[in-house]
Enzyme design. Sequence first.
Site, PDB file in Angstrom:
ATOM      1  N   ALA A 274     -62.918  15.675 -38.052  1.00 46.83           N
ATOM      2  CA  ALA A 274     -62.958  15.170 -39.431  1.00 46.83           C
ATOM      3  C   ALA A 274     -63.328  16.315 -40.364  1.00 46.83           C
ATOM      4  O   ALA A 274     -64.249  17.084 -40.096  1.00 46.83           O
ATOM      5  CB  ALA A 274     -63.952  14.026 -39.548  1.00 46.83           C
ATOM      6  N   GLN A 275     -62.594  16.403 -41.447  1.00 45.66           N
ATOM      7  CA  GLN A 275     -62.812  17.534 -42.358  1.00 45.66           C
ATOM      8  C   GLN A 275     -63.453  17.086 -43.664  1.00 45.66           C
ATOM      9  O   GLN A 275     -64.544  17.507 -44.031  1.00 45.66           O
ATOM     10  CB  GLN A 275     -61.460  18.199 -42.674  1.00 45.66           C
ATOM     11  CG  GLN A 275     -60.815  18.879 -41.492  1.00 45.66           C
ATOM     12  CD  GLN A 275     -59.545  19.647 -41.887  1.00 45.66           C
ATOM     13  OE1 GLN A 275     -59.097  19.589 -43.035  1.00 45.66           O
ATOM     14  NE2 GLN A 275     -58.977  20.373 -40.940  1.00 45.66           N
TER      15      GLN A 275
ATOM     16  N   THR B  66     -63.589  12.200 -34.347  1.00 46.50           N
ATOM     17  CA  THR B  66     -64.738  12.537 -35.189  1.00 46.50           C
ATOM     18  C   THR B  66     -64.909  14.046 -35.314  1.00 46.50           C
ATOM     19  O   THR B  66     -65.144  14.578 -36.415  1.00 46.50           O
ATOM     20  CB  THR B  66     -66.027  11.931 -34.577  1.00 46.50           C
ATOM     21  OG1 THR B  66     -65.849  10.520 -34.467  1.00 46.50           O
ATOM     22  CG2 THR B  66     -67.245  12.249 -35.418  1.00 46.50           C
TER      23      THR B  66
ATOM     24  N   ARG C 171     -56.218   2.639 -45.682  1.00 43.37           N
ATOM     25  CA  ARG C 171     -57.624   3.058 -45.777  1.00 43.37           C
ATOM     26  C   ARG C 171     -57.831   4.078 -46.893  1.00 43.37           C
ATOM     27  O   ARG C 171     -57.068   5.030 -47.033  1.00 43.37           O
ATOM     28  CB  ARG C 171     -58.060   3.677 -44.444  1.00 43.37           C
ATOM     29  CG  ARG C 171     -59.424   4.325 -44.492  1.00 43.37           C
ATOM     30  CD  ARG C 171     -59.844   4.804 -43.128  1.00 43.37           C
ATOM     31  NE  ARG C 171     -59.074   5.927 -42.664  1.00 43.37           N
ATOM     32  CZ  ARG C 171     -59.374   7.207 -42.876  1.00 43.37           C
ATOM     33  NH1 ARG C 171     -60.438   7.527 -43.605  1.00 43.37           N
ATOM     34  NH2 ARG C 171     -58.626   8.164 -42.370  1.00 43.37           N
TER      35      ARG C 171
ATOM     36  N   GLU D 205     -62.833   3.348 -35.170  1.00 42.83           N
ATOM     37  CA  GLU D 205     -61.391   3.271 -35.474  1.00 42.83           C
ATOM     38  C   GLU D 205     -60.655   2.225 -34.639  1.00 42.83           C
ATOM     39  O   GLU D 205     -59.600   1.734 -35.032  1.00 42.83           O
ATOM     40  CB  GLU D 205     -60.757   4.654 -35.283  1.00 42.83           C
ATOM     41  CG  GLU D 205     -59.322   4.699 -35.763  1.00 42.83           C
ATOM     42  CD  GLU D 205     -58.755   6.095 -35.916  1.00 42.83           C
ATOM     43  OE1 GLU D 205     -59.522   7.075 -35.989  1.00 42.83           O
ATOM     44  OE2 GLU D 205     -57.515   6.199 -35.961  1.00 42.83           O
TER      45      GLU D 205
ATOM     46  N   GLU E 215     -61.651  12.595 -53.353  1.00 41.47           N
ATOM     47  CA  GLU E 215     -60.397  12.599 -52.592  1.00 41.47           C
ATOM     48  C   GLU E 215     -59.510  11.502 -53.177  1.00 41.47           C
ATOM     49  O   GLU E 215     -59.939  10.758 -54.065  1.00 41.47           O
ATOM     50  CB  GLU E 215     -60.665  12.358 -51.097  1.00 41.47           C
ATOM     51  CG  GLU E 215     -61.317  13.548 -50.414  1.00 41.47           C
ATOM     52  CD  GLU E 215     -61.637  13.323 -48.947  1.00 41.47           C
ATOM     53  OE1 GLU E 215     -61.333  12.250 -48.402  1.00 41.47           O
ATOM     54  OE2 GLU E 215     -62.224  14.239 -48.345  1.00 41.47           O
TER      55      GLU E 215
ATOM     56  N   SER F 135     -67.479   8.695 -27.170  1.00 37.77           N
ATOM     57  CA  SER F 135     -68.545   9.550 -27.705  1.00 37.77           C
ATOM     58  C   SER F 135     -68.147  10.174 -29.042  1.00 37.77           C
ATOM     59  O   SER F 135     -68.426  11.346 -29.310  1.00 37.77           O
ATOM     60  CB  SER F 135     -68.908  10.643 -26.701  1.00 37.77           C
ATOM     61  OG  SER F 135     -67.772  11.451 -26.422  1.00 37.77           O
ATOM     62  N   GLY F 136     -67.458   9.382 -29.884  1.00 38.04           N
ATOM     63  CA  GLY F 136     -67.263   9.785 -31.274  1.00 38.04           C
ATOM     64  C   GLY F 136     -68.433   9.252 -32.093  1.00 38.04           C
ATOM     65  O   GLY F 136     -69.444   8.796 -31.530  1.00 38.04           O
TER      66      GLY F 136
ATOM     67  N   ARG G 210     -53.229   7.531 -50.158  1.00 39.04           N
ATOM     68  CA  ARG G 210     -52.427   8.261 -49.179  1.00 39.04           C
ATOM     69  C   ARG G 210     -51.044   7.701 -48.902  1.00 39.04           C
ATOM     70  O   ARG G 210     -50.107   8.442 -48.654  1.00 39.04           O
ATOM     71  CB  ARG G 210     -53.184   8.238 -47.853  1.00 39.04           C
ATOM     72  CG  ARG G 210     -53.780   9.544 -47.561  1.00 39.04           C
ATOM     73  CD  ARG G 210     -54.587   9.442 -46.320  1.00 39.04           C
ATOM     74  NE  ARG G 210     -55.800  10.178 -46.589  1.00 39.04           N
ATOM     75  CZ  ARG G 210     -56.801  10.252 -45.779  1.00 39.04           C
ATOM     76  NH1 ARG G 210     -56.772   9.616 -44.633  1.00 39.04           N
ATOM     77  NH2 ARG G 210     -57.852  10.962 -46.080  1.00 39.04           N
TER      78      ARG G 210
ATOM     79  N   HIS H 230     -51.123  11.005 -42.691  1.00 41.68           N
ATOM     80  CA  HIS H 230     -51.807  11.893 -43.641  1.00 41.68           C
ATOM     81  C   HIS H 230     -50.741  12.747 -44.309  1.00 41.68           C
ATOM     82  O   HIS H 230     -49.876  13.300 -43.629  1.00 41.68           O
ATOM     83  CB  HIS H 230     -52.826  12.775 -42.910  1.00 41.68           C
ATOM     84  CG  HIS H 230     -53.823  13.386 -43.847  1.00 41.68           C
ATOM     85  ND1 HIS H 230     -53.469  14.354 -44.761  1.00 41.68           N
ATOM     86  CD2 HIS H 230     -55.149  13.151 -44.024  1.00 41.68           C
ATOM     87  CE1 HIS H 230     -54.551  14.694 -45.462  1.00 41.68           C
ATOM     88  NE2 HIS H 230     -55.580  13.968 -45.033  1.00 41.68           N
TER      89      HIS H 230
ATOM     90  N   ASP I  19     -56.390   3.712 -25.818  1.00 39.80           N
ATOM     91  CA  ASP I  19     -56.795   2.974 -24.615  1.00 39.80           C
ATOM     92  C   ASP I  19     -57.487   1.646 -24.953  1.00 39.80           C
ATOM     93  O   ASP I  19     -57.246   0.625 -24.303  1.00 39.80           O
ATOM     94  CB  ASP I  19     -57.754   3.822 -23.760  1.00 39.80           C
ATOM     95  CG  ASP I  19     -57.139   5.140 -23.325  1.00 39.80           C
ATOM     96  OD1 ASP I  19     -55.966   5.389 -23.653  1.00 39.80           O
ATOM     97  OD2 ASP I  19     -57.834   5.928 -22.658  1.00 39.80           O
TER      98      ASP I  19
ATOM     99  N   HIS J 136     -52.086   9.734 -38.541  1.00 41.17           N
ATOM    100  CA  HIS J 136     -53.485  10.151 -38.720  1.00 41.17           C
ATOM    101  C   HIS J 136     -54.492   9.083 -38.327  1.00 41.17           C
ATOM    102  O   HIS J 136     -55.510   9.372 -37.705  1.00 41.17           O
ATOM    103  CB  HIS J 136     -53.659  10.524 -40.192  1.00 41.17           C
ATOM    104  CG  HIS J 136     -55.015  11.017 -40.571  1.00 41.17           C
ATOM    105  ND1 HIS J 136     -55.550  12.187 -40.082  1.00 41.17           N
ATOM    106  CD2 HIS J 136     -55.957  10.505 -41.415  1.00 41.17           C
ATOM    107  CE1 HIS J 136     -56.748  12.378 -40.603  1.00 41.17           C
ATOM    108  NE2 HIS J 136     -57.032  11.356 -41.408  1.00 41.17           N
TER     109      HIS J 136
END
Length: 540
Positions: A45-46, A42, A388, A377, A112, A12-13, A292, A240, A219, A353
């Site tokens: 997430a910022q 999710t 990424r 993901e 970013e 449920s993301g 990154r 990250h 999983d 991350h």
Amino acid sequence: MNYKTDVLVIGSGIAGLFAALKISEFAEVILITKKDKTESNTNYAQGGIASVIDSNDSFEKHIQDTLIAGAGLCHRDTVEMMVKEGPERIKDLINIGTKFTEINGKFDLVKEGGHSHSRILHAKDLTGQEIERALINSVNQRSNIILLENYTAIDFLTEHNLRKNKNLTIENKNCYGVYALNSQTNEVVKIQSKATLLASGGLGQVYLHTTNPKIATGDGFAMAYRAGVKIANMEFIQFHPTALFGSSSLPEFESRSFLISEAVRGFGGILRTKDGNAFMEKYDPRKELAPRDIVARAIDNELKKRGDEFIYLDITFKDKNEIIERFPNIYNTCLRLGIDITTEFIPVVPSAHYVCGGVMVDKNAQTSLNGLYACGEVTMTGVHGANRLASNSLLEAVVYSDRAAKSIKQFLEDKRVKLPEIPDWDDSGTLTQDERVLVTHTIKEVKHTMWDYVGIVRSNQRLQRAKTRIFYLYQENESLYKKTKIYNDILEARNLIACAYIIIKSAEMRKESRGLHYTIDYPNTDDNYLSDTIIQNRTY
Ligand code: FAD
Ligand code: SIN
């Protein structure tokens, strides 16, 4: 209680919820999620979601930025598809009520690392929470989506569950749903479905320090591995650069590090060593806004050279009100730890991350197992390559969820699947585990091993050492698993071990350094290895 449905969605993301909404337009859906429905990567997430919105930006610029960050390994066709379909999917998010931050009636598009243009939509520094809120609100309004919380998928149901078909190859098998553990009653149920969509997110919990919440135990990757579904590029673990050092003293950060968004560097933040010197210029002309992998390796190098535990991120020179307005979550969380980010430097360290590899899917989100689709993901779509680009994950998730829904519609129309009689879960002869500490210690050992030997910098010797230890843990845990009544920790230990093993195996296969995979034994990029590392057959 067992269930039957048209489509089972796992997770449920953003990926699972977005797909469930689209699928509910033509079919019945059961969506299972491991804990509370909002608990997902999710939700934390910022920074935001990248897309070409500004008229001065262009698809080609976003494509190029993604390809450059991906260090030569992105699949250009899927990158193009994601970037070009992005604006439509952003409209979908807005249409279901997601409120992105605006200034004077226009989206506040920010930058970013690795982006040549300001193209990140955000909801202050709580973008994931806002998207998750809007999605759950919409899912709640659909009567043909049944959302089951506290259900953990264990393994896929395929023909191998029917005794007579044990030796079928993957091409001749189909996915008919999962066995799942109801972690509140400890009952294992059978959820049968004509099509199954895996959207179970990442695996940050394989590492000792991670920005990912407790549910991120990989999983989905492990289930796919056990079923012989193709998986690729698992060596590319994104660290990250800037997780808050010392956040674990707050109870909610006991098992995850608090992230200091890359958007803080996009806002002008400067990285400094403990004695206050900026250092990024030595590593890359893009300095703090280099991709990154480069920033995380630079920090790792400074920490090792100097023997320090953290470096600083400095935004004290920016306007106080602007900082508080733009980053309320970061400001308040740091304040609770006694750090006023408007006047003090923020101590930060790299932290696991995101995983760029995953279950291989084609452009229609189809995996190598018939009837099994995947998005988010947990997948390897080709868009991230070896590293990424910031804020491309949420974008990839919505683009592929939409595609998964469309191909599942076609699949249901074409195949008219008849569900076979798969036996119920049989745990006769197993016992309730009364020494759970054995399993929690196994989990700790996996995390330490991966952090110490399969981190930002690798070597043949470190990988070999990690593989030996992980294999040993595998044998111990598997023997316990066979004798024990299933509960969440033992499932998670099993999955973490499988993920650790797949990451190490993939890292061993790549005899070069590229993007997020850096090894001192092969320090150069070698275009003889310009292909994905694919694992199909289970080797333990
Ligand atoms: P998730 O959101 O992780 O959802 C997975 C779901 O599957 C969860 O509900 C989980 O409970 C469920 N699940 C897992 N296993 C099982 C099981 N066995 N049975 C049943 N359910 C299961 N990306 C960006 O693009 N922009 C950002 O700003 C950004 N910021 C980030 C900040 C943080 C702190 C983190 C951790 C990640 C960030 N990312 C960001 C990455 C991005 O958030 C994730 O990659 C993305 O949200 C993944 O979405 P998902 O739906 O695939 O998985
Ligand atoms: C962040 O806000 O720095 C995370 C962005 C991302 O993971 O893409």
